[in-house]
Motif scaffolding. Sequence first.
Motif, short mmCIF file in Angstrom:
data_model
loop_
_atom_site.label_atom_id
_atom_site.label_comp_id
_atom_site.label_asym_id
_atom_site.label_seq_id
_atom_site.Cartn_x
_atom_site.Cartn_y
_atom_site.Cartn_z
N ILE A 165 0.84 -1.21 0.00
CA ILE A 165 0.00 0.00 0.00
C ILE A 165 0.87 1.25 0.00
CG2 ILE A 165 -1.58 1.37 1.41
CD1 ILE A 165 -2.97 -1.25 2.19
N SER A 166 1.91 1.27 0.81
CA SER A 166 2.80 2.43 0.88
C SER A 166 3.51 2.67 -0.45
CB SER A 166 3.82 2.26 1.99
OG SER A 166 3.18 2.20 3.23
N PHE A 167 3.94 1.59 -1.09
CA PHE A 167 4.60 1.71 -2.39
C PHE A 167 3.65 2.30 -3.43
CE2 PHE A 167 5.55 -0.16 -6.56
CZ PHE A 167 6.82 0.37 -6.76
N LEU A 168 2.43 1.77 -3.49
CA LEU A 168 1.46 2.27 -4.46
C LEU A 168 1.06 3.71 -4.17
CD1 LEU A 168 -0.78 -0.91 -4.82
CD2 LEU A 168 0.83 0.02 -6.51
N LYS A 169 0.93 4.06 -2.89
CA LYS A 169 0.60 5.43 -2.53
C LYS A 169 1.72 6.39 -2.93
CE LYS A 169 -1.30 6.60 1.27
NZ LYS A 169 -1.62 6.76 2.70
N GLN A 170 2.97 5.95 -2.80
CA GLN A 170 4.09 6.79 -3.21
C GLN A 170 4.07 7.04 -4.71
OE1 GLN A 170 6.56 8.47 -1.61
NE2 GLN A 170 5.45 8.04 0.26
N LEU A 171 3.67 6.02 -5.48
CA LEU A 171 3.57 6.20 -6.93
C LEU A 171 2.47 7.17 -7.31
CD1 LEU A 171 3.93 2.52 -8.27
CD2 LEU A 171 5.61 4.38 -8.40
N LEU A 172 1.36 7.14 -6.56
CA LEU A 172 0.20 7.97 -6.89
C LEU A 172 0.21 9.35 -6.21
CD1 LEU A 172 -2.56 5.24 -6.71
CD2 LEU A 172 -1.59 6.28 -8.77
N ALA A 173 1.08 9.54 -5.22
CA ALA A 173 1.08 10.78 -4.43
C ALA A 173 1.18 12.05 -5.27
CB ALA A 173 2.18 10.74 -3.38
N PRO A 174 2.01 12.09 -6.32
CA PRO A 174 2.06 13.34 -7.10
C PRO A 174 0.75 13.70 -7.80
CG PRO A 174 3.96 11.96 -7.59
CD PRO A 174 3.02 11.14 -6.76
N TYR A 175 -0.12 12.72 -7.98
CA TYR A 175 -1.37 12.95 -8.70
C TYR A 175 -2.59 13.01 -7.80
CZ TYR A 175 1.75 11.53 -12.38
OH TYR A 175 2.82 11.43 -13.23
N SER A 176 -2.39 13.01 -6.51
CA SER A 176 -3.54 13.06 -5.61
C SER A 176 -3.74 14.48 -5.09
CB SER A 176 -3.36 12.09 -4.44
OG SER A 176 -2.35 12.55 -3.59
N ILE A 177 -4.98 14.87 -5.07
CA ILE A 177 -5.31 16.21 -4.55
C ILE A 177 -6.23 15.99 -3.37
CG2 ILE A 177 -6.67 18.26 -5.01
CD1 ILE A 177 -5.42 18.50 -7.67
#
Length: 180
Positions: free
Chosen positions: A168-180
């Motif tokens: 989950i942490s890995f996937l969240k790090q990948l998506l973090a730049p695109y989350s608002i």
Amino acid sequence: MYSDPFVMLIKVVCNLYLFIVLLRLVLQLTRADFYNPISQGVVKATSPFVLPLRKVIPAIGRVDTASLVLAFFVQFLTVLLVVFMSGATIPAVGYAIYTVAGTVYHLLDLYFWAMLISVILSWVAPGASHPGALLIGQITAPLYRACQRIIPPLGGLDLSPIFIFLAISFLKQLLAPYSI
């Protein structure tokens, strides 16, 4: 970009409702107990928007597509309001990317907190019969079972939460730049 308190307020309110909509989606996917008082609250909070969508958008298997469309719409509205209020501009395809990535990010966040609560409950109140504890167990059980097929428990020690947290942490790090 987010120093404006009104932008922060919009994000908090929209993300809170997105959390409730995603929780409804997860509750349906995991076939959680809908007679649980917390489930009933989630259903009451989302039904005014989900029920009209269900008349137009049919479910696909176990996936309640009306809830999924509502989640995408809430995230799209959040992105639109944040971009508008902050005075920024993004291309049209950026809205789609921020909407999908942000929705997945918040879904992963929901599972992260459910897993964390599940782990803490296993330490302090194993086998608790509180409606919240039962609901958390029903939400996280499919993740545990899927991970335990790959990494079985070692005696009395279940390592699956560690690997789920890492994923989950890995996937969240990948998506973090695109989350608002």
